[in-house]
Design a protein around this motif. Structure first.
Motif, PDB file in Angstrom:
ATOM      1  N   VAL A 176       0.830  -1.199   0.000  1.00 26.76           N
ATOM      2  CA  VAL A 176       0.000   0.000   0.000  1.00 26.76           C
ATOM      3  C   VAL A 176       0.867   1.253   0.000  1.00 26.76           C
ATOM      4  O   VAL A 176       1.769   1.388   0.835  1.00 26.76           O
ATOM      5  CB  VAL A 176      -0.948   0.001   1.217  1.00 26.76           C
ATOM      6  CG1 VAL A 176      -1.598   1.369   1.383  1.00 26.76           C
ATOM      7  CG2 VAL A 176      -2.016  -1.070   1.048  1.00 26.76           C
ATOM      8  N   GLY A 177       0.579   2.165  -0.934  1.00 25.56           N
ATOM      9  CA  GLY A 177       1.303   3.421  -1.018  1.00 25.56           C
ATOM     10  C   GLY A 177       0.355   4.601  -1.045  1.00 25.56           C
ATOM     11  O   GLY A 177      -0.859   4.450  -0.851  1.00 25.56           O
ATOM     12  N   PRO A 178       0.862   5.797  -1.322  1.00 21.30           N
ATOM     13  CA  PRO A 178       0.032   7.010  -1.299  1.00 21.30           C
ATOM     14  C   PRO A 178      -1.183   6.939  -2.223  1.00 21.30           C
ATOM     15  O   PRO A 178      -2.234   7.483  -1.908  1.00 21.30           O
ATOM     16  CB  PRO A 178       1.003   8.108  -1.734  1.00 21.30           C
ATOM     17  CG  PRO A 178       2.350   7.591  -1.355  1.00 21.30           C
ATOM     18  CD  PRO A 178       2.281   6.109  -1.571  1.00 21.30           C
ATOM     19  N   ARG A 179      -1.058   6.254  -3.365  1.00 24.31           N
ATOM     20  CA  ARG A 179      -2.176   6.249  -4.312  1.00 24.31           C
ATOM     21  C   ARG A 179      -3.321   5.351  -3.843  1.00 24.31           C
ATOM     22  O   ARG A 179      -4.413   5.390  -4.413  1.00 24.31           O
ATOM     23  CB  ARG A 179      -1.694   5.875  -5.708  1.00 24.31           C
ATOM     24  CG  ARG A 179      -0.664   6.903  -6.179  1.00 24.31           C
ATOM     25  CD  ARG A 179      -0.410   6.901  -7.660  1.00 24.31           C
ATOM     26  NE  ARG A 179       0.747   7.761  -7.923  1.00 24.31           N
ATOM     27  CZ  ARG A 179       0.925   8.458  -9.022  1.00 24.31           C
ATOM     28  NH1 ARG A 179       0.014   8.435  -9.967  1.00 24.31           N
ATOM     29  NH2 ARG A 179       1.994   9.205  -9.187  1.00 24.31           N
ATOM     30  N   SER A 180      -3.087   4.577  -2.799  1.00 22.25           N
ATOM     31  CA  SER A 180      -4.194   3.870  -2.154  1.00 22.25           C
ATOM     32  C   SER A 180      -5.142   4.872  -1.512  1.00 22.25           C
ATOM     33  O   SER A 180      -6.374   4.719  -1.571  1.00 22.25           O
ATOM     34  CB  SER A 180      -3.666   2.894  -1.098  1.00 22.25           C
ATOM     35  OG  SER A 180      -4.725   2.283  -0.399  1.00 22.25           O
ATOM     36  N   ASP A 181      -4.592   5.920  -0.895  1.00 21.35           N
ATOM     37  CA  ASP A 181      -5.426   6.984  -0.326  1.00 21.35           C
ATOM     38  C   ASP A 181      -6.230   7.704  -1.411  1.00 21.35           C
ATOM     39  O   ASP A 181      -7.365   8.137  -1.175  1.00 21.35           O
ATOM     40  CB  ASP A 181      -4.560   8.007   0.417  1.00 21.35           C
ATOM     41  CG  ASP A 181      -4.055   7.501   1.755  1.00 21.35           C
ATOM     42  OD1 ASP A 181      -4.602   6.501   2.257  1.00 21.35           O
ATOM     43  OD2 ASP A 181      -3.110   8.119   2.292  1.00 21.35           O
ATOM     44  N   VAL A 182      -5.639   7.839  -2.603  1.00 21.65           N
ATOM     45  CA  VAL A 182      -6.344   8.487  -3.704  1.00 21.65           C
ATOM     46  C   VAL A 182      -7.563   7.654  -4.104  1.00 21.65           C
ATOM     47  O   VAL A 182      -8.640   8.192  -4.384  1.00 21.65           O
ATOM     48  CB  VAL A 182      -5.402   8.697  -4.906  1.00 21.65           C
ATOM     49  CG1 VAL A 182      -6.177   9.201  -6.126  1.00 21.65           C
ATOM     50  CG2 VAL A 182      -4.291   9.683  -4.542  1.00 21.65           C
ATOM     51  N   ARG A 224      -3.770   5.885 -11.302  1.00 19.96           N
ATOM     52  CA  ARG A 224      -4.436   6.956 -10.559  1.00 19.96           C
ATOM     53  C   ARG A 224      -3.548   8.202 -10.497  1.00 19.96           C
ATOM     54  O   ARG A 224      -2.319   8.089 -10.514  1.00 19.96           O
ATOM     55  CB  ARG A 224      -4.730   6.494  -9.123  1.00 19.96           C
ATOM     56  CG  ARG A 224      -5.550   5.241  -9.032  1.00 19.96           C
ATOM     57  CD  ARG A 224      -5.589   4.693  -7.608  1.00 19.96           C
ATOM     58  NE  ARG A 224      -5.865   3.260  -7.616  1.00 19.96           N
ATOM     59  CZ  ARG A 224      -5.431   2.399  -6.707  1.00 19.96           C
ATOM     60  NH1 ARG A 224      -4.678   2.846  -5.699  1.00 19.96           N
ATOM     61  NH2 ARG A 224      -5.725   1.131  -6.808  1.00 19.96           N
ATOM     62  N   PRO A 225      -4.140   9.362 -10.379  1.00 23.16           N
ATOM     63  CA  PRO A 225      -3.331  10.577 -10.209  1.00 23.16           C
ATOM     64  C   PRO A 225      -2.714  10.625  -8.812  1.00 23.16           C
ATOM     65  O   PRO A 225      -3.220   9.992  -7.879  1.00 23.16           O
ATOM     66  CB  PRO A 225      -4.344  11.702 -10.402  1.00 23.16           C
ATOM     67  CG  PRO A 225      -5.658  11.104  -9.978  1.00 23.16           C
ATOM     68  CD  PRO A 225      -5.587   9.656 -10.401  1.00 23.16           C
ATOM     69  N   LEU A 229      -4.213  15.316  -8.627  1.00 21.65           N
ATOM     70  CA  LEU A 229      -5.647  15.336  -8.344  1.00 21.65           C
ATOM     71  C   LEU A 229      -6.112  16.750  -8.002  1.00 21.65           C
ATOM     72  O   LEU A 229      -7.182  17.190  -8.425  1.00 21.65           O
ATOM     73  CB  LEU A 229      -5.961  14.374  -7.198  1.00 21.65           C
ATOM     74  CG  LEU A 229      -7.416  14.316  -6.724  1.00 21.65           C
ATOM     75  CD1 LEU A 229      -8.337  13.888  -7.854  1.00 21.65           C
ATOM     76  CD2 LEU A 229      -7.543  13.354  -5.542  1.00 21.65           C
ATOM     77  N   LEU A 230      -5.304  17.453  -7.263  1.00 23.49           N
ATOM     78  CA  LEU A 230      -5.661  18.813  -6.860  1.00 23.49           C
ATOM     79  C   LEU A 230      -5.807  19.714  -8.086  1.00 23.49           C
ATOM     80  O   LEU A 230      -6.731  20.534  -8.163  1.00 23.49           O
ATOM     81  CB  LEU A 230      -4.600  19.356  -5.914  1.00 23.49           C
ATOM     82  CG  LEU A 230      -4.909  20.651  -5.172  1.00 23.49           C
ATOM     83  CD1 LEU A 230      -6.243  20.568  -4.446  1.00 23.49           C
ATOM     84  CD2 LEU A 230      -3.790  20.944  -4.177  1.00 23.49           C
ATOM     85  N   VAL A 231      -4.937  19.549  -9.077  1.00 20.49           N
ATOM     86  CA  VAL A 231      -5.026  20.333 -10.308  1.00 20.49           C
ATOM     87  C   VAL A 231      -6.320  20.009 -11.039  1.00 20.49           C
ATOM     88  O   VAL A 231      -7.035  20.906 -11.521  1.00 20.49           O
ATOM     89  CB  VAL A 231      -3.808  20.054 -11.209  1.00 20.49           C
ATOM     90  CG1 VAL A 231      -3.988  20.732 -12.577  1.00 20.49           C
ATOM     91  CG2 VAL A 231      -2.525  20.550 -10.549  1.00 20.49           C
ATOM     92  N   GLU A 275     -13.475   8.630 -11.571  1.00 21.16           N
ATOM     93  CA  GLU A 275     -13.103   7.415 -12.301  1.00 21.16           C
ATOM     94  C   GLU A 275     -11.589   7.217 -12.323  1.00 21.16           C
ATOM     95  O   GLU A 275     -11.087   6.100 -12.164  1.00 21.16           O
ATOM     96  CB  GLU A 275     -13.643   7.480 -13.732  1.00 21.16           C
ATOM     97  CG  GLU A 275     -15.141   7.216 -13.834  1.00 21.16           C
ATOM     98  CD  GLU A 275     -15.661   7.391 -15.253  1.00 21.16           C
ATOM     99  OE1 GLU A 275     -14.959   8.047 -16.060  1.00 21.16           O
ATOM    100  OE2 GLU A 275     -16.767   6.892 -15.546  1.00 21.16           O
ATOM    101  N   SER A 276     -10.857   8.302 -12.511  1.00 21.37           N
ATOM    102  CA  SER A 276      -9.389   8.179 -12.533  1.00 21.37           C
ATOM    103  C   SER A 276      -8.855   7.772 -11.169  1.00 21.37           C
ATOM    104  O   SER A 276      -7.888   7.014 -11.083  1.00 21.37           O
ATOM    105  CB  SER A 276      -8.762   9.500 -12.990  1.00 21.37           C
ATOM    106  OG  SER A 276      -8.948  10.523 -12.020  1.00 21.37           O
ATOM    107  N   CYS A 277      -9.485   8.244 -10.103  1.00 20.41           N
ATOM    108  CA  CYS A 277      -9.054   7.864  -8.757  1.00 20.41           C
ATOM    109  C   CYS A 277      -9.307   6.386  -8.483  1.00 20.41           C
ATOM    110  O   CYS A 277      -8.584   5.756  -7.698  1.00 20.41           O
ATOM    111  CB  CYS A 277      -9.790   8.690  -7.704  1.00 20.41           C
ATOM    112  SG  CYS A 277      -9.417  10.450  -7.714  1.00 20.41           S
ATOM    113  N   LEU A 278     -10.341   5.828  -9.112  1.00 18.36           N
ATOM    114  CA  LEU A 278     -10.757   4.455  -8.818  1.00 18.36           C
ATOM    115  C   LEU A 278     -10.168   3.439  -9.792  1.00 18.36           C
ATOM    116  O   LEU A 278     -10.662   2.309  -9.883  1.00 18.36           O
ATOM    117  CB  LEU A 278     -12.281   4.372  -8.837  1.00 18.36           C
ATOM    118  CG  LEU A 278     -12.999   5.204  -7.760  1.00 18.36           C
ATOM    119  CD1 LEU A 278     -14.509   5.074  -7.887  1.00 18.36           C
ATOM    120  CD2 LEU A 278     -12.564   4.774  -6.360  1.00 18.36           C
ATOM    121  N   ALA A 279      -9.117   3.803 -10.493  1.00 13.22           N
ATOM    122  CA  ALA A 279      -8.421   2.834 -11.343  1.00 13.22           C
ATOM    123  C   ALA A 279      -7.923   1.671 -10.493  1.00 13.22           C
ATOM    124  O   ALA A 279      -7.473   1.870  -9.364  1.00 13.22           O
ATOM    125  CB  ALA A 279      -7.255   3.508 -12.069  1.00 13.22           C
TER     126      ALA A 279
END
Length: 764
Positions: free
Chosen positions: A189-195, A253-254, A259-261, A243-247
């Protein structure tokens, strides 16, 4: 929430002022620094202090929280992870959690939704920049402060380069908001799991349901890993970002910065929803489920005593878990309202949430007013020497609703051996009191309203609520539905209004009075009375000019409680007016003015009893007086209470009761306002009472029940919880129903269970 007996006076030199909440791992208190600054102190339960593995996790939480103390999180003020009983103090953030906000007011939209999305993305950016992964981003870990959203509870977070601490046999996280890698390979698990979690949380915020919701935690987990998310109701502008977050793959995922942008480029108004993706309209017919011993056996037309059944009100929020055989399917319709919808907090997977004060470990495991007619015994049919239903044995069941992703909670009334229940996405169901088997069920597939339960029942008819599905805008937003009590056939339906909560403080748009049902019309402009079985309109009565009204039962009489349009629109009814209603013609009597906001409770000595609300402060339910109204003479008598009581009110046998969030039950004399007795129980957030033979029953959403002596409040017995539900709730209607000597309890996740009042389940 006030401090309880046994709570410490201070922690680490910080004087304690109140309890903020309690969970499986510890308790959170409100305290003050020497300068008067409010702080929240998490005190770990003693039984975990000796657990070396838990101490390691708590030290990690403190370290992570110290690292990420920023504009979008709660800063650590002090901590003692090595103390005999570990604790941590953080800045106190005032505001509701996201889960509570949606439960109270429904999904977010427009600028409010965009602001939440950007604020949470900024929080993740700050968390990830210091090398921390939160790993439990969910609605109950987001606080909506006046300055914007704040992310709390780093109880299962870790540094990116740290080995995951995995507790044996458990999956760390909350399944509906976990990423695929968190379920499959926790060490990766890394940061993009939070995304990914943020994407699921934003879908939930916009629709009131998660993108992978299902009937069981196993199915939720499977869908997170293998299925595409359900996003058709997410606003079009936001859907692409979600949708991009839920890849499924983290690299797809961004990052939080990217994501903020994306979110900042979204339009200010996120309300518009694409028409595509909406399924065909559902049938308006209520489909019933029949469960017989053999297919050829017809449902017996069981005669039922002609006892008017009470109507039911008030708010709660929980989930659905299956129990017992269930072979039928059913459909009907549901939809939007002025009051808050049920929020599918964690969907069915809440059944496994162990929530360590919001931080928690989730293991994927199997498994009011009540009408108060007559003497004010609510839905009690128990009398001294009452017998059990023929063939009764203790049972435990669950009633699937029309929406498995909705955390329904039922309320029931009993007629002989027939038990009628409804609430949320269950319009009504008939259950055999002896064994919990279902005879028929009428379901609704849309999003129900928080606190909407069964309307009531007559000797041959059951009445419940149905709401228009979101994909059926041509249907009435809300309806009262009449169902034949014997065979589950829909008899008639009528559009219904939705202002009772604003006027009376009770969720009670329709009530059963004798053989009639009185409703508010769809335009919130008049009362309509119908024969409950035939649906024939017997009279209609317009509201007084410039007012909106709600029906209030008073034994066999009917009273209208009204407020001005301005006060209703402002959600601040301070000058209610009562009118006696002629049952035969609907004619309103002369107005009776009541001082101050008040909530109708029931009848005592022929007078309507109202609890007066103390305005101000942070508590929602604060009562400091009693008003007694004689509709015949139009005389109103007021009594002040010795103190302001906070909690859930109820009434039985001419006594008013207030159940505090911490389990304190107080009995009050409505004639004088004097306290009769006060008793501390172990049932937090209980509602009630329901009066039986020499006992008062109070129960919480977890299904924990306490029986108290009505004479002095002495506890007779207490049961253990039967479901995972929210404790500390306020304003809920009674959850206990009595069928003779059988105690039937409605708990979270549409759980129903029954036992002999003389042989309650052993606690512990």
């Amino acid at each position: 929430m006030s401090l309880r007996a046994g709570d410490p006076a201070e922690i680490g030199g910080y004087p304690l002022e109140a309890r903020l909440g309690s969970g499986g791992m510890g308790t959170v208190f409100l305290a003050r620094t020497s300068s008067g600054r409010p702080v929240a102190i998490k005190l770990i339960h003693p039984q975990f202090a000796a657990d070396d593995e838990f101490r390691i996790r708590f030290r990690q939480e403190v370290a992570a929280a110290r690292q990420v103390s920023g504009a979008f999180t709660a800063a650590v003020v002090d901590a003692a992870p090595e103390a005999e009983q570990p604790w941590m103090a953080t800045t106190y953030i005032q505001g509701h959690t996201l889960s509570r906000r949606i439960a109270m007011k429904g999904p977010l939209s427009g600028a409010e939704l965009r602001k939440l999305a950007i604020g949470l993305a900024e929080a993740l950016r700050d968390i990830h920049r210091v090398g921390v992964v939160h790993r439990d981003l969910k609605p109950s870990n987001v606080v909506l402060s006046p300055e914007g959203p704040r992310v709390i509870d780093f109880g299962i977070s870790r540094a990116v380069d740290q080995q995951t601490l995995t507790m044996t046999g458990r999956v760390i996280g909350t399944p509906p908001f976990m990423s695929p890698e968190q379920l499959q390979a926790p060490r990766d698990v890394g940061p993009r799991s939070d995304v990914f979690s943020l994407g699921a949380l934003l879908a939930y915020s916009a629709t009131g349901q998660g993108p992978f919701d299902a009937e069981s935690p196993y199915i939720v987990a499977y869908q997170v890993v293998h299925r595409e998310p359900s996003l058709e109701d997410v606003p079009a502008a936001l859907r692409t970002v979600v949708e991009s977050c839920l890849a499924k793959e983290p690299n797809g995922r961004p990052s939080a910065d990217e994501l903020l942008v994306l979110l900042r480029d979204l339009p200010a108004d996120l309300s518009e929803i694409e028409a595509s993706g909406v399924g065909p309209g559902r049938t308006r017919d209520t489909v019933t489920e029949h469960h017989f011993a053999t297919p050829a056996t017809p449902v017996p037309a069981t005669p039922m005593p002609a006892t008017p059944a009470p109507a039911t009100p008030a708010p709660t929020a929980p989930t659905t878990t299956p129990a017992g055989p269930d072979t039928g399917n059913a459909d009907a319709s549901i939809g939007r309202r002025l009051r808050p919808r049920w929020s599918p907090v964690f969907a069915a997977a809440v059944a496994v949430a162990v929530a360590a004060i919001g931080g928690g470990v989730a293991a994927l495991t199997a498994g009011g007013f009540e009408g108060n007619t007559g003497g004010g015994k609510g839905n009690s049919l128990a009398v001294p020497g009452a017998a059990l239903p023929d063939g009764f044995k203790p049972w435990h069941k669950a009633v699937p609703g029309g929406r498995p992703d909705i955390p329904d909670e039922l309320r029931c009334v009993a007629h002989g051996d027939a038990l009628f229940c409804g609430g949320g996405s269950v319009v009504a169901t008939r259950i055999r009191a002896r064994d919990g088997s279902r005879v028929w069920t009428a379901k609704s597939p849309g999003v129900p309203v928080n606190g909407m339960h069964l309307v009531g029942a007559t000797d041959d008819t059951v009445l419940g609520y149905r709401f228009a599905a979101q994909d059926a805008p041509q249907d009435p937003p809300s309806e009262v539905v009449a169902i034949d009590a014997n065979n589950g056939r829909e008899l008639w339906s009528a559009p219904s209004g939705a202002q009772s909560t604003a006027v009376t403080g009770r969720t009670q748009d329709a009530i059963v009075v004798g053989s009639d049902v009185v409703t508010v019309d769809a335009s919130n402009s008049r009362f309509e009375a119908r024969n409950a079985h035939s649906g024939q309109v017997t009279w209609t009565t317009p509201f007084p000019a410039g007012t909106q009204c709600a029906p209030v039962p008073m034994g066999t009489q009917l009273v209208a409680m009204c407020a001005t349009d301005a006060e209703v629109d402002a959600l601040a009814v301070r000058h209610p007016t009562l009118y006696r209603v002629d049952r035969a013609s609907g004619t309103l009597g002369r107005p009776i003015a009541v001082n101050g906001p008040a909530v109708p409770m029931g009848v005592a000595n022929g007078r309507l009893v109202l609890l007066q609300i103390h305005m101000g402060g942070t508590e929602l339910d604060r009562y400091n007086g009693v008003a007694r109204v004689d509709p015949a003479s139009r005389k109103v008598t007021y009594s002040r209470l010795a103190k302001t009581y906070v909690g859930t009110p109820g009434m039985a046998d001419s006594t008013v009761y207030v159940s505090g969030q911490t389990g304190l039950v107080t009995a009050l004399d409505p004639a004088t306002g004097r306290k009769k007795w006060s008793r501390q129980t172990g049932v937090e957030g209980a509602s009630g009472p329901v009066a039986g033979a020499d006992a008062l029953y109070f129960s919480s959403a977890t299904g924990r029940v306490v029986a108290l002596s009505p004479h002095d409040g002495k506890p007779l017995w207490t049961t253990d919880p039967q479901a995972d539900g929210l404790t500390g709730q306020q304003g809920s209607s009674p959850r206990v129903t009595l069928a003779g000597r059988a105690v039937i309890v409605a708990a979270a996740k549409n759980t129903l269970f029954a036992f002999d009042a003389q042989k309650p389940p052993k606690s512990g």
